[in-house]
Design a protein around this motif. Structure first.
Motif, PDB file in Angstrom:
ATOM      1  N   THR A  13      -1.725  -3.843  -4.567  1.00  0.00           N
ATOM      2  CA  THR A  13      -0.580  -3.024  -4.919  1.00  0.00           C
ATOM      3  C   THR A  13      -0.405  -3.105  -6.428  1.00  0.00           C
ATOM      4  O   THR A  13      -0.432  -4.199  -6.994  1.00  0.00           O
ATOM      5  CB  THR A  13       0.701  -3.529  -4.226  1.00  0.00           C
ATOM      6  N   LEU A  14      -0.257  -1.944  -7.065  1.00  0.00           N
ATOM      7  CA  LEU A  14      -0.122  -1.898  -8.523  1.00  0.00           C
ATOM      8  C   LEU A  14       1.142  -1.132  -8.882  1.00  0.00           C
ATOM      9  O   LEU A  14       1.284   0.042  -8.526  1.00  0.00           O
ATOM     10  CB  LEU A  14      -1.361  -1.240  -9.135  1.00  0.00           C
ATOM     11  N   ASN A  15       2.071  -1.803  -9.530  1.00  0.00           N
ATOM     12  CA  ASN A  15       3.333  -1.180  -9.944  1.00  0.00           C
ATOM     13  C   ASN A  15       3.501  -1.293 -11.445  1.00  0.00           C
ATOM     14  O   ASN A  15       2.916  -2.171 -12.079  1.00  0.00           O
ATOM     15  CB  ASN A  15       4.525  -1.865  -9.261  1.00  0.00           C
ATOM     16  N   TYR A  16       4.317  -0.401 -11.993  1.00  0.00           N
ATOM     17  CA  TYR A  16       4.633  -0.485 -13.419  1.00  0.00           C
ATOM     18  C   TYR A  16       6.061  -0.041 -13.656  1.00  0.00           C
ATOM     19  O   TYR A  16       6.651   0.695 -12.854  1.00  0.00           O
ATOM     20  CB  TYR A  16       3.658   0.348 -14.263  1.00  0.00           C
ATOM     21  N   SER A  17       6.628  -0.537 -14.754  1.00  0.00           N
ATOM     22  CA  SER A  17       7.976  -0.133 -15.142  1.00  0.00           C
ATOM     23  C   SER A  17       8.057  -0.133 -16.669  1.00  0.00           C
ATOM     24  O   SER A  17       7.353  -0.896 -17.330  1.00  0.00           O
ATOM     25  CB  SER A  17       9.016  -1.093 -14.545  1.00  0.00           C
ATOM     26  N   PRO A  18       8.900   0.727 -17.268  1.00  0.00           N
ATOM     27  CA  PRO A  18       9.739   1.718 -16.586  1.00  0.00           C
ATOM     28  C   PRO A  18       8.888   2.890 -16.089  1.00  0.00           C
ATOM     29  O   PRO A  18       7.724   3.005 -16.462  1.00  0.00           O
ATOM     30  CB  PRO A  18      10.691   2.173 -17.704  1.00  0.00           C
ATOM     31  N   THR A  19       9.467   3.729 -15.263  1.00  0.00           N
ATOM     32  CA  THR A  19       8.720   4.888 -14.775  1.00  0.00           C
ATOM     33  C   THR A  19       8.810   6.061 -15.746  1.00  0.00           C
ATOM     34  O   THR A  19       7.907   6.884 -15.815  1.00  0.00           O
ATOM     35  CB  THR A  19       9.217   5.329 -13.388  1.00  0.00           C
ATOM     36  N   PHE A  20       9.889   6.137 -16.522  1.00  0.00           N
ATOM     37  CA  PHE A  20       9.970   7.125 -17.609  1.00  0.00           C
ATOM     38  C   PHE A  20       9.552   6.423 -18.892  1.00  0.00           C
ATOM     39  O   PHE A  20      10.192   5.451 -19.314  1.00  0.00           O
ATOM     40  CB  PHE A  20      11.387   7.696 -17.744  1.00  0.00           C
ATOM     41  N   ILE A  21       8.453   6.891 -19.490  1.00  0.00           N
ATOM     42  CA  ILE A  21       7.839   6.187 -20.611  1.00  0.00           C
ATOM     43  C   ILE A  21       7.785   7.104 -21.818  1.00  0.00           C
ATOM     44  O   ILE A  21       7.346   8.258 -21.717  1.00  0.00           O
ATOM     45  CB  ILE A  21       6.420   5.727 -20.234  1.00  0.00           C
ATOM     46  N   GLN A  22       8.217   6.571 -22.953  1.00  0.00           N
ATOM     47  CA  GLN A  22       8.077   7.284 -24.216  1.00  0.00           C
ATOM     48  C   GLN A  22       7.039   6.574 -25.071  1.00  0.00           C
ATOM     49  O   GLN A  22       6.805   5.368 -24.909  1.00  0.00           O
ATOM     50  CB  GLN A  22       9.421   7.355 -24.945  1.00  0.00           C
ATOM     51  N   MET A  23       6.424   7.318 -25.979  1.00  0.00           N
ATOM     52  CA  MET A  23       5.409   6.755 -26.862  1.00  0.00           C
ATOM     53  C   MET A  23       5.961   5.519 -27.565  1.00  0.00           C
ATOM     54  O   MET A  23       7.085   5.536 -28.079  1.00  0.00           O
ATOM     55  CB  MET A  23       4.987   7.796 -27.895  1.00  0.00           C
ATOM     56  N   GLY A  24       5.191   4.431 -27.564  1.00  0.00           N
ATOM     57  CA  GLY A  24       5.618   3.206 -28.217  1.00  0.00           C
ATOM     58  C   GLY A  24       6.364   2.245 -27.315  1.00  0.00           C
ATOM     59  O   GLY A  24       6.582   1.096 -27.688  1.00  0.00           O
ATOM     60  N   ASP A  25       6.754   2.701 -26.109  1.00  0.00           N
ATOM     61  CA  ASP A  25       7.437   1.809 -25.165  1.00  0.00           C
ATOM     62  C   ASP A  25       6.491   0.740 -24.648  1.00  0.00           C
ATOM     63  O   ASP A  25       5.297   0.967 -24.497  1.00  0.00           O
ATOM     64  CB  ASP A  25       7.963   2.595 -23.951  1.00  0.00           C
ATOM     65  N   MET A  26       7.041  -0.434 -24.347  1.00  0.00           N
ATOM     66  CA  MET A  26       6.279  -1.462 -23.648  1.00  0.00           C
ATOM     67  C   MET A  26       6.328  -1.165 -22.148  1.00  0.00           C
ATOM     68  O   MET A  26       7.395  -0.867 -21.609  1.00  0.00           O
ATOM     69  CB  MET A  26       6.865  -2.851 -23.906  1.00  0.00           C
ATOM     70  N   ILE A  27       5.178  -1.230 -21.509  1.00  0.00           N
ATOM     71  CA  ILE A  27       5.080  -0.980 -20.067  1.00  0.00           C
ATOM     72  C   ILE A  27       4.631  -2.271 -19.410  1.00  0.00           C
ATOM     73  O   ILE A  27       3.650  -2.894 -19.838  1.00  0.00           O
ATOM     74  CB  ILE A  27       4.052   0.123 -19.756  1.00  0.00           C
ATOM     75  N   ASN A  28       5.348  -2.687 -18.380  1.00  0.00           N
ATOM     76  CA  ASN A  28       4.986  -3.894 -17.648  1.00  0.00           C
ATOM     77  C   ASN A  28       4.252  -3.515 -16.365  1.00  0.00           C
ATOM     78  O   ASN A  28       4.747  -2.708 -15.574  1.00  0.00           O
ATOM     79  CB  ASN A  28       6.226  -4.704 -17.301  1.00  0.00           C
ATOM     80  N   PHE A  29       3.067  -4.088 -16.187  1.00  0.00           N
ATOM     81  CA  PHE A  29       2.247  -3.843 -14.998  1.00  0.00           C
ATOM     82  C   PHE A  29       2.215  -5.098 -14.135  1.00  0.00           C
ATOM     83  O   PHE A  29       2.094  -6.210 -14.649  1.00  0.00           O
ATOM     84  CB  PHE A  29       0.816  -3.480 -15.392  1.00  0.00           C
ATOM     85  N   SER A  71       2.021  -6.851 -20.098  1.00  0.00           N
ATOM     86  CA  SER A  71       2.613  -5.665 -20.720  1.00  0.00           C
ATOM     87  C   SER A  71       1.719  -5.136 -21.824  1.00  0.00           C
ATOM     88  O   SER A  71       1.068  -5.907 -22.531  1.00  0.00           O
ATOM     89  CB  SER A  71       3.985  -5.993 -21.316  1.00  0.00           C
ATOM     90  N   ILE A  72       1.700  -3.807 -21.954  1.00  0.00           N
ATOM     91  CA  ILE A  72       1.037  -3.170 -23.095  1.00  0.00           C
ATOM     92  C   ILE A  72       1.932  -2.057 -23.603  1.00  0.00           C
ATOM     93  O   ILE A  72       2.826  -1.577 -22.891  1.00  0.00           O
ATOM     94  CB  ILE A  72      -0.361  -2.590 -22.748  1.00  0.00           C
ATOM     95  N   LYS A  73       1.653  -1.660 -24.830  1.00  0.00           N
ATOM     96  CA  LYS A  73       2.431  -0.587 -25.456  1.00  0.00           C
ATOM     97  C   LYS A  73       1.787   0.767 -25.144  1.00  0.00           C
ATOM     98  O   LYS A  73       0.556   0.874 -25.108  1.00  0.00           O
ATOM     99  CB  LYS A  73       2.479  -0.808 -26.970  1.00  0.00           C
ATOM    100  N   ALA A  74       2.625   1.771 -24.903  1.00  0.00           N
ATOM    101  CA  ALA A  74       2.128   3.129 -24.673  1.00  0.00           C
ATOM    102  C   ALA A  74       1.707   3.712 -26.015  1.00  0.00           C
ATOM    103  O   ALA A  74       2.536   4.192 -26.784  1.00  0.00           O
ATOM    104  CB  ALA A  74       3.199   3.985 -24.014  1.00  0.00           C
ATOM    105  N   GLY A  75       0.409   3.650 -26.301  1.00  0.00           N
ATOM    106  CA  GLY A  75      -0.094   4.103 -27.589  1.00  0.00           C
ATOM    107  C   GLY A  75      -0.651   5.508 -27.575  1.00  0.00           C
ATOM    108  O   GLY A  75      -0.825   6.120 -28.618  1.00  0.00           O
ATOM    109  N   THR A  76      -0.960   6.012 -26.382  1.00  0.00           N
ATOM    110  CA  THR A  76      -1.433   7.387 -26.249  1.00  0.00           C
ATOM    111  C   THR A  76      -0.599   8.086 -25.186  1.00  0.00           C
ATOM    112  O   THR A  76       0.059   7.430 -24.376  1.00  0.00           O
ATOM    113  CB  THR A  76      -2.924   7.440 -25.862  1.00  0.00           C
TER     114      THR A  76
END
Length: 102
Positions: A13-29, A71-76
Motif C-alpha cells: 500500500t502506497l499513500n502520500y500527503s498532502p493530496t493537493f500539492i503545489q510546486m515546492g511543497d514537501m510530500i510525505n510518502f 519526504s521529498i520536495k515537489a520539484g517538477t
C-alpha cells in the motif's frame, strides 16, 4: 491442496500527503507491506513524466518494520514515485503519479 502459511502475495500500500500539492511543497510518502516477513527491503524510485528511466532515491535494506516513510520536495509538475518491497522470495510494488500545481 494444503494451504501454506505465508504463501499469499506480498501486498503493498502506497499513500502520500498532502493530496493537493503545489510546486515546492514537501510530500510525505508511506509504504506498508502485508503478507511478508522480516526483514524487508524497500527501494524507492522516482521519474519525471517525460523521462523513461527511474532513479533510486531511497534504498532501505534489512528493515524490521513493515512500514517505510520519507519526504521529498515537489520539484517538477508531474512525476511518478514507485516503491518496491522485497521480503524473502516475495516482492511487490506500487506506483503513484504526483501532479503539482504551479
Amino acid at each position: 491442496s494444503v494451504f501454506q502459511l505465508g504463501s499469499d502475495p506480498l501486498e503493498i500500500t502506497l499513500n502520500y500527503s498532502p493530496t493537493f500539492i503545489q510546486m515546492g511543497d514537501m510530500i510525505n510518502f508511506t509504504a506498508s507491506a502485508q503478507n511478508g516477513s522480516f526483514p524487508y527491503h524497500y527501494v524507492w524510485e522516482k521519474r519525471d513524466s517525460d523521462i523513461l528511466s527511474w532513479s533510486i532515491i531511497r534504498d532501505i535494506n534489512d528493515s524490521y518494520s513493515n512500514i517505510d516513510s520519507f519526504s521529498i520536495k515537489a520539484g517538477t509538475e508531474e512525476f511518478y514515485v514507485r516503491c518496491t518491497v522485497f521480503s524473502n522470495d516475495k516482492s511487490g510494488s506500487q506506483t503513484v503519479l504526483i501532479k503539482a500545481v504551479n
